[in-house]
Design a protein around this motif. Structure first.
Motif, PDB file in Angstrom:
ATOM      1  N   LEU A 260      44.481  43.541  26.953  1.00 22.50           N
ATOM      2  CA  LEU A 260      43.662  43.568  28.169  1.00 22.50           C
ATOM      3  C   LEU A 260      42.205  43.256  27.860  1.00 22.50           C
ATOM      4  O   LEU A 260      41.694  43.611  26.799  1.00 22.50           O
ATOM      5  CB  LEU A 260      43.718  44.954  28.831  1.00 22.50           C
ATOM      6  N   THR A 261      41.536  42.606  28.805  1.00 23.86           N
ATOM      7  CA  THR A 261      40.093  42.402  28.699  1.00 23.86           C
ATOM      8  C   THR A 261      39.402  43.687  29.177  1.00 23.86           C
ATOM      9  O   THR A 261      40.046  44.570  29.776  1.00 23.86           O
ATOM     10  CB  THR A 261      39.630  41.257  29.615  1.00 23.86           C
ATOM     11  N   GLU A 263      37.337  43.922  31.640  1.00 27.87           N
ATOM     12  CA  GLU A 263      37.404  43.952  33.111  1.00 27.87           C
ATOM     13  C   GLU A 263      38.757  44.488  33.580  1.00 27.87           C
ATOM     14  O   GLU A 263      38.832  45.280  34.521  1.00 27.87           O
ATOM     15  CB  GLU A 263      37.193  42.547  33.693  1.00 27.87           C
ATOM     16  N   GLN A 264      39.827  44.042  32.906  1.00 27.97           N
ATOM     17  CA  GLN A 264      41.160  44.500  33.298  1.00 27.97           C
ATOM     18  C   GLN A 264      41.323  45.993  33.013  1.00 27.97           C
ATOM     19  O   GLN A 264      41.909  46.734  33.808  1.00 27.97           O
ATOM     20  CB  GLN A 264      42.235  43.686  32.559  1.00 27.97           C
ATOM     21  N   SER A 267      39.492  47.894  35.636  1.00 25.65           N
ATOM     22  CA  SER A 267      40.270  47.861  36.872  1.00 25.65           C
ATOM     23  C   SER A 267      41.463  48.811  36.795  1.00 25.65           C
ATOM     24  O   SER A 267      41.791  49.508  37.762  1.00 25.65           O
ATOM     25  CB  SER A 267      40.734  46.421  37.127  1.00 25.65           C
ATOM     26  N   LYS A 271      41.128  51.211  39.752  1.00 27.47           N
ATOM     27  CA  LYS A 271      41.856  50.777  40.945  1.00 27.47           C
ATOM     28  C   LYS A 271      43.353  51.080  40.895  1.00 27.47           C
ATOM     29  O   LYS A 271      44.027  51.023  41.911  1.00 27.47           O
ATOM     30  CB  LYS A 271      41.670  49.264  41.134  1.00 27.47           C
ATOM     31  N   HIS A 272      43.880  51.331  39.706  1.00 29.61           N
ATOM     32  CA  HIS A 272      45.333  51.493  39.581  1.00 29.61           C
ATOM     33  C   HIS A 272      45.744  52.893  39.136  1.00 29.61           C
ATOM     34  O   HIS A 272      46.923  53.130  38.917  1.00 29.61           O
ATOM     35  CB  HIS A 272      45.873  50.495  38.558  1.00 29.61           C
TER      36      HIS A 272
ATOM     37  N   GLU B  53      46.875  38.588  36.691  1.00 27.45           N
ATOM     38  CA  GLU B  53      45.840  39.621  36.717  1.00 27.45           C
ATOM     39  C   GLU B  53      46.422  40.960  37.186  1.00 27.45           C
ATOM     40  O   GLU B  53      46.060  42.012  36.673  1.00 27.45           O
ATOM     41  CB  GLU B  53      44.692  39.202  37.650  1.00 27.45           C
ATOM     42  N   HIS B  56      48.282  42.496  34.529  1.00 29.70           N
ATOM     43  CA  HIS B  56      47.376  43.056  33.522  1.00 29.70           C
ATOM     44  C   HIS B  56      46.357  44.003  34.159  1.00 29.70           C
ATOM     45  O   HIS B  56      45.283  44.236  33.598  1.00 29.70           O
ATOM     46  CB  HIS B  56      46.662  41.933  32.768  1.00 29.70           C
ATOM     47  N   TRP B  57      46.661  44.513  35.330  1.00 31.73           N
ATOM     48  CA  TRP B  57      45.905  45.583  35.987  1.00 31.73           C
ATOM     49  C   TRP B  57      44.539  45.157  36.503  1.00 31.73           C
ATOM     50  O   TRP B  57      43.760  45.984  36.955  1.00 31.73           O
ATOM     51  CB  TRP B  57      45.734  46.784  35.029  1.00 31.73           C
ATOM     52  N   GLY B  58      44.244  43.842  36.430  1.00 30.53           N
ATOM     53  CA  GLY B  58      42.909  43.389  36.836  1.00 30.53           C
ATOM     54  C   GLY B  58      42.743  43.345  38.341  1.00 30.53           C
ATOM     55  O   GLY B  58      41.637  43.465  38.853  1.00 30.53           O
ATOM     56  N   LEU B  59      43.825  43.113  39.092  1.00 29.83           N
ATOM     57  CA  LEU B  59      43.766  43.060  40.556  1.00 29.83           C
ATOM     58  C   LEU B  59      44.929  43.848  41.130  1.00 29.83           C
ATOM     59  O   LEU B  59      45.828  44.273  40.392  1.00 29.83           O
ATOM     60  CB  LEU B  59      43.846  41.604  41.032  1.00 29.83           C
ATOM     61  N   THR B  60      44.906  44.026  42.458  1.00 29.20           N
ATOM     62  CA  THR B  60      46.004  44.738  43.121  1.00 29.20           C
ATOM     63  C   THR B  60      46.698  43.779  44.101  1.00 29.20           C
ATOM     64  O   THR B  60      46.158  42.733  44.430  1.00 29.20           O
ATOM     65  CB  THR B  60      45.467  45.947  43.916  1.00 29.20           C
ATOM     66  N   LYS B 151      33.131  33.402  32.774  1.00 25.41           N
ATOM     67  CA  LYS B 151      32.030  34.285  32.356  1.00 25.41           C
ATOM     68  C   LYS B 151      30.695  33.573  32.570  1.00 25.41           C
ATOM     69  O   LYS B 151      29.743  34.173  33.012  1.00 25.41           O
ATOM     70  CB  LYS B 151      32.141  34.612  30.859  1.00 25.41           C
ATOM     71  N   TYR B 227      38.420  34.576  23.367  1.00 27.84           N
ATOM     72  CA  TYR B 227      38.995  35.297  24.506  1.00 27.84           C
ATOM     73  C   TYR B 227      40.441  34.875  24.723  1.00 27.84           C
ATOM     74  O   TYR B 227      41.327  35.682  24.978  1.00 27.84           O
ATOM     75  CB  TYR B 227      38.136  35.008  25.733  1.00 27.84           C
TER      76      TYR B 227
END
Lengths: 403, 284
Positions: A260-261, A263-264, A267, A271-272, B53, B56-60, B151, B227
């Motif tokens: 994971l980054t 940011e992830q 989040s 958020k989770h 994402e 990988h938990w970055g968004l919902t 970025k 990255y």
């Protein structure tokens, strides 16, 4: 008598109230939502329940404030005849860092400091500043006051605000516990002393602000001496979508395993997690409760964890205070969800905490003592009123400025 | 200053990534793309990126729904005016003639005084807008890393780009939480040129030794702290797009830039990267 416009500016929203400080009451309250998007919505409710909704594009906080001011003096839906009836504007600012232990009149120096703290509060301070700048443009001759969420916790002793990591990080980056929800904890702790007719300078109370964001604070003689939110707003107790405290090695382990980054990972924690993460149902306590009633085991677990963690904080803060005189529940869950309150103080009889089940079950969203008469530690439900605190602080700052 | 609606001329190349970045920050993306396959392919890249994402938990899921609802598809060029866009981004294929004709059409037919962002990865801004009107409102940009979470963005001004244009473009990227770095007008700028060099080296190594794509990317990620691995990035950009980058750079120096046989073979098999489920690496 003063009329104060209270503003709470978020990334794409602007909440507002006009408070008449002589009546300690709100004349009008409203919300501008989806600022910068196509379908922005302005919803306003007046003291007499007159409701107006405006749906149109509102491209910036500046435009939002202009619309709000127009609506406040609207002949049909407004509460003022002229905009210069507003005596001052109070802004909720989330992070005041170590510089601001109290509310202040906004000037260039204050704006610069709030900007500086954007680095440690990137999700809040920049948007608070947008509201401040927009209000200054719209009302250039009206005093503007910043009321900080962190200010009430400026009294934390060093052993409470320092983290057990190398001291150099405090020196280099000011990494420490700051605490949030300060205006709410201040208001309900003060109100608890009033309700119990206690001298606030000789009164220990544990305040539980349980909303979608949640925190617990130990208040001794009117001062915050320990609080659960920390450097960021994800520490402490379990929340709607935020994790609260857990072993920091866990997130490093997950980041490594799931690649994971940063940011992830942020989040994931913001958020989770929390009620949503454990239950898999929702971040909304009502939906989690419904699922639990219908036999959803993970929802039942999430509920148990939520109350259990609050209980742990109540226990440890009681130790910090050397015993509490009262426990206060406030904010959405604290004011409305009886069984969370009941479970959070379950088996604390040895501390002198005895909840009255009947009173507690009957208390929804109103001010009420819900402990047994025999309870040494009083349990009180107090609806919070952060906007009133902000308005009162604005008056205080203006009076001091006059002197 | 208002930047709420962003026009996209085309849905190729880095278009889908930029659309995703814009809608993720609450802006509306108005996409003009006449080729339905290209448009839907772009949408599917965005959906895959968002799903990744979410995984990988970055968004919902809620974020996804809101983001996708902010994408507007138009089939007539003139509809950009109807949507009152604040900025326009060219995202057609990486080919000098196509870029030139697109820029010409925007300047000649879009009667809106708004900044124009080119996304010429391997061509200089001056070569794209040479002889055209509207230089003062044009910049060239390249986000790094290429997809999907940017970025920084490399920003190249023409000799005549106005300060207002630069200011609005910078404001746009500020809204997207992307830092602008001004670089000189060179074909390939910094990011694409280094990425192309890394991928060409990787292809040479895979041709001359037994190293596999996964191993190469692993070394670059873990060893050089990248990255993402360069081959993964090329797969995300799309190997067909990436081939065009190399071909355009070969016009500058054919001795250095030559499309490797391995890329030609992968494209021949339809293995164009993430969008096809397979490229240098397997994504199924």
């Amino acid at each position: 008598m003063m009329k104060i416009l209270v503003l709470n500016s978020g990334s794409s929203s602007l909440k507002y109230q006009v408070i008449d400080t002589s009546k300690q009451d709100s004349l009008v309250r409203g919300l501008v939502d989806r600022i910068g998007m196509q379908n922005s919505l302005l919803k306003q409710k007046r003291f007499d329940n007159d409701v107006v909704e405006v749906s149109e594009e509102i491209i910036s906080h500046s435009v939002a404030i202009e619309k709000v001011l127009d609506l406040i003096i609207d002949k049909q839906h407004g509460v003022l005849m002229r905009i210069n009836e507003i005596d001052a504007v109070g802004h909720r600012v989330v992070h005041g860092g170590e510089k601001f232990s109290r509310s202040v009149m906004i000037n260039d120096r204050v704006i610069k400091a709030i900007e500086e703290y954007s680095e440690i509060a990137p999700l809040h301070n920049p948007y608070n500043l947008r509201g401040i700048n927009a209000a200054i443009r719209a009302l250039p001759n009206v005093p503007q006051v910043a009321v900080f969420d962190t200010a009430f916790h400026a009294t934390l002793p060093e052993e409470a605000y320092m983290y057990p990591i190398p001291y150099v990080f405090y020196e280099k980056y000011k990494i420490r516990r700051y605490g949030f929800h300060g205006t709410s904890h201040y208001y309900v702790s003060k109100r608890a002393a009033e309700i119990l007719k206690r001298n606030p300078d000789d009164f220990s109370v544990i305040t539980c602000h349980l909303g979608n964001g949640a925190s617990v604070t130990a208040v001794k003689n009117g001062k915050s001496i320990e609080t659960s939110l920390g450097f960021s707003t994800i520490a402490g107790v379990m929340m709607g979508t935020r994790c609260g405290d857990f072993d920091p090695a866990v997130i490093l382990n997950i980041m490594e395993k799931e690649d994971l980054t940063i940011e992830q990972a942020v989040s994931l924690l913001t958020k989770h997690s929390g009620l949503l993460g454990v239950s898999g149902v929702s971040s909304d306590m009502r939906e989690v409760q419904n699922a639990a009633k219908n036999g959803n085991k993970k929802a039942q677990l999430a509920l148990k964890m939520f109350s259990y963690i609050i209980k742990k904080f109540i226990g440890s803060y009681s130790a910090v205070l050397g015993g509490a005189d009262a426990i206060v529940f406030t904010a959405g869950i604290g004011e409305n969800v009886a069984n969370v309150r009941e479970w959070a103080v379950d088996n604390l009889g040895y501390m002198g905490v005895e909840i009255d089940k009947e009173k507690n079950d009957s208390c929804i969203g109103k001010e009420m003592i819900v402990s047994k008469d025999s309870s040494k530690v009083k349990i009180i439900v107090i609806p919070t009123n952060e906007e009133l605190v902000i308005a009162e602080d604005v008056v205080k700052v203006m009076e001091e400025a006059d002197e | 200053m208002r930047v709420a609606r962003v026009g996209f001329y085309g849905m190729r190349n880095i278009g889908p990534g930029l659309v995703q970045s814009a809608v993720n920050k609450g802006l509306t993306a108005v996409v003009f793309e006449n080729n339905s396959d290209v448009y839907h392919n772009g949408l599917s890249i965005i959906e895959k990126n968002i799903d990744n994402e979410i995984e990988h938990w970055g968004l919902t899921q809620k974020d996804k729904k809101v983001m996708m609802s902010r994408i507007e598809h138009i089939e007539r060029f003139s509809d950009f005016q109807k949507f009152d866009i604040d900025i326009i981004i060219e995202s057609v294929e990486e080919n000098l003639e196509v870029k030139q004709s697109t820029a010409k059409r925007i300047f000649d037919e879009l009667n809106m005084n708004i900044p124009v962002m080119l996304t010429a990865q391997t061509n200089s801004i001056e070569s794209v807008i040479d002889g055209l009107e509207g230089k003062e409102r044009t910049v060239n940009i390249h986000p790094v890393p290429s997809v999907p979470i940017y970025k920084i963005v490399e920003l190249i001004k023409s000799g005549k780009t106005s300060s207002s244009t630069t200011e609005i473009v910078k404001y746009f990227f500020e809204k997207l939480d992307i830092k602008c770095v001004e670089v000189e007008d060179n074909p390939g700028m910094v990011g694409p040129r280094i990425l192309v060099a890394a991928v060409l080296e990787a292809c040479d190594m895979m041709r001359d030794s037994t190293i596999r794509a996964e191993e190469f990317d692993h070394i670059m990620k873990k060893g050089l702290k990248m990255y993402k691995g360069p081959l993964t990035m090329a797969d995300e950009i799309g190997l067909d797009n990436f081939k065009l980058w190399i071909e355009e750079l070969s016009k500058v120096d054919a001795s250095v830039y030559k499309v490797p046989q391995i890329i030609i073979e992968l494209i021949g098999k339809g293995h164009t990267g993430v969008k096809a489920g397979k490229g240098f690496l397997n994504y199924k």
